[in-house]
Design an enzyme around this catalytic site. Structure first.
Site, PDB file in Angstrom:
ATOM      1  N   LYS A  48     -40.825  34.179  23.842  1.00  0.00           N
ATOM      2  CA  LYS A  48     -41.698  35.325  24.172  1.00  0.00           C
ATOM      3  C   LYS A  48     -41.860  35.439  25.690  1.00  0.00           C
ATOM      4  CE  LYS A  48     -44.149  34.733  19.791  1.00  0.00           C
ATOM      5  NZ  LYS A  48     -45.360  34.206  19.128  1.00  0.00           N
ATOM      6  N   GLN A  92     -50.877  30.982  20.284  1.00  0.00           N
ATOM      7  CA  GLN A  92     -49.780  30.654  19.373  1.00  0.00           C
ATOM      8  C   GLN A  92     -50.308  29.866  18.168  1.00  0.00           C
ATOM      9  OE1 GLN A  92     -46.514  31.701  19.595  1.00  0.00           O
ATOM     10  NE2 GLN A  92     -46.304  30.784  17.573  1.00  0.00           N
ATOM     11  N   ASP A 115     -51.237  40.370  19.203  1.00  0.00           N
ATOM     12  CA  ASP A 115     -50.699  39.948  17.900  1.00  0.00           C
ATOM     13  C   ASP A 115     -51.201  40.857  16.772  1.00  0.00           C
ATOM     14  OD1 ASP A 115     -48.840  37.904  17.773  1.00  0.00           O
ATOM     15  OD2 ASP A 115     -50.333  36.301  17.945  1.00  0.00           O
TER      16      ASP A 115
END
Ligand code: NDP
Length: 284
Positions: A48, A92, A115
């Site tokens: 990412k 994460q 997200d």
């Protein structure tokens, strides 16, 4: 026919790069928080972060030890929520077991929730509110189908897997009463009876299970579109949830693993960061 997610994702990343290059002044900024030293999480964050570099989105990774308390992680998120230079925050997952994931997800400012896991964004998605930030993997699947000229409208889409990050938001997205959606969705899981009968009735079959080679050709209608979300490590190799070699022979379209949904997820993270940035630029 192979659906080349890697190629489509790289085109999207290039488009974002061009948009970012034209921004005068402060560029979009994304901050990752990585707790602990799980190798898979390390590798996801690295990919990412590389995409941020490719698009010229500013990024930084905050690495915290496995022993980090929930309170300290919440304090870190609070600081980023209040930092005007930060447009997106990504914690994460998974987190160490002593930290409650939903407490953390809910602590992120919904406007910086790249997200799309915050209940406000998931609720907006369910209601069809266009201001929702849509989770990256479901959004990536929708865009991948669109860019491959595969319409879901009126089709029977069967999703196997009901997680909060893939299956459920994907079902909510594809069933919207909107252009590019309007699918008839069936969501299956480990308690589903007669799973093969249902998957065989799918025009578009999406596997998000986490079990290598789970979808065999007997479970697929000839001519169906098959989307493989799975990322499984088998003997050091990454494989999907679909038995690719078998299913490829009967599917009209199929996504490979790697090189299918995975790169689209990362491209959508860049897109969501841009969305958050654009909403916030008049505030900064
Ligand atoms: P979860 O483990 O959270 O969910 C798996 C789902 O599959 C559950 O709903 C589970 O049912 C269902 N399932 C498990 N076994 C069976 C079975 N035998 N029959 C029917 N359903 C079953 O996984 P995620 O959604 O987080 O991820 C799924 C896969 O996708 C993983 O391989 C993951 O690595 C990958 N992934 C890939 C991404 C990408 O960008 N390509 C992004 C995110 C995930 P139940 O609810 O009943 O337990």
């Amino acid at each position: 026919m192979l659906v080349n997610g890697k190629l489509i994702a790289s085109q999207i990343v290039n488009e974002i790069k061009e948009i970012v290059a034209k921004i005068v002044g402060r560029k979009p900024g994304l901050t990752f928080i990585l707790v602990g030293d799980d190798p898979a999480s390390e590798s996801y964050v690295r990919s990412k972060d590389r995409a941020c570099a490719a698009t010229q989105i500013r990024s930084s990774v905050i690495r915290l030890p496995n022993s980090t308390s929930e309170k300290d992680l919440l304090a870190q998120i609070d600081q980023l929520n209040n930092d005007k230079q930060v447009d997106g925050i990504l914690v994460q997952l998974p987190l160490p077991s002593h930290i409650n994931e939903s407490t953390i997800t809910q602590a992120i400012d919904p406007e910086k929730d790249v997200d799309g896991f915050h209940p406000i964004n998931l609720g907006k998605l369910l209601q069809g509110d266009d201001s929702a930030i849509i989770p990256c993997t479901p959004l990536g699947i929708k865009v991948l189908l669109e860019k491959s000229q595969i319409s879901v409208s009126g089709k029977h889409v069967v999703i196997v897997g009901r997680s909060n990050i893939v299956g459920k938001p994907l079902a909510a997205l594809l069933m919207q009463k909107k252009a590019g959606c309007n699918a008839t969705v069936t969501l299956c899981h480990s308690q589903t009876h007669h799973l093969s009968d249902i998957t065989r009735s799918a025009d578009i079959l999406i596997a998000a299970i986490g079990q290598p080679y789970f979808i065999r050709k007997e479970m697929v209608k000839p001519g169906a579109v098959v989307v493989d979300v799975g990322i499984n490590r088998v003997n050091g190799k990454i494989v999907g949830d679909v038995d690719f070699e078998e299913v490829e022979k009967i599917a009209s379209h199929i996504t490979p693993v790697p090189g299918g949904v995975g790169p689209m997820t990362i491209a959508m993270l860049m897109q969501n960061t841009m969305t958050c940035f654009l909403k916030r630029t008049d505030l900064v």
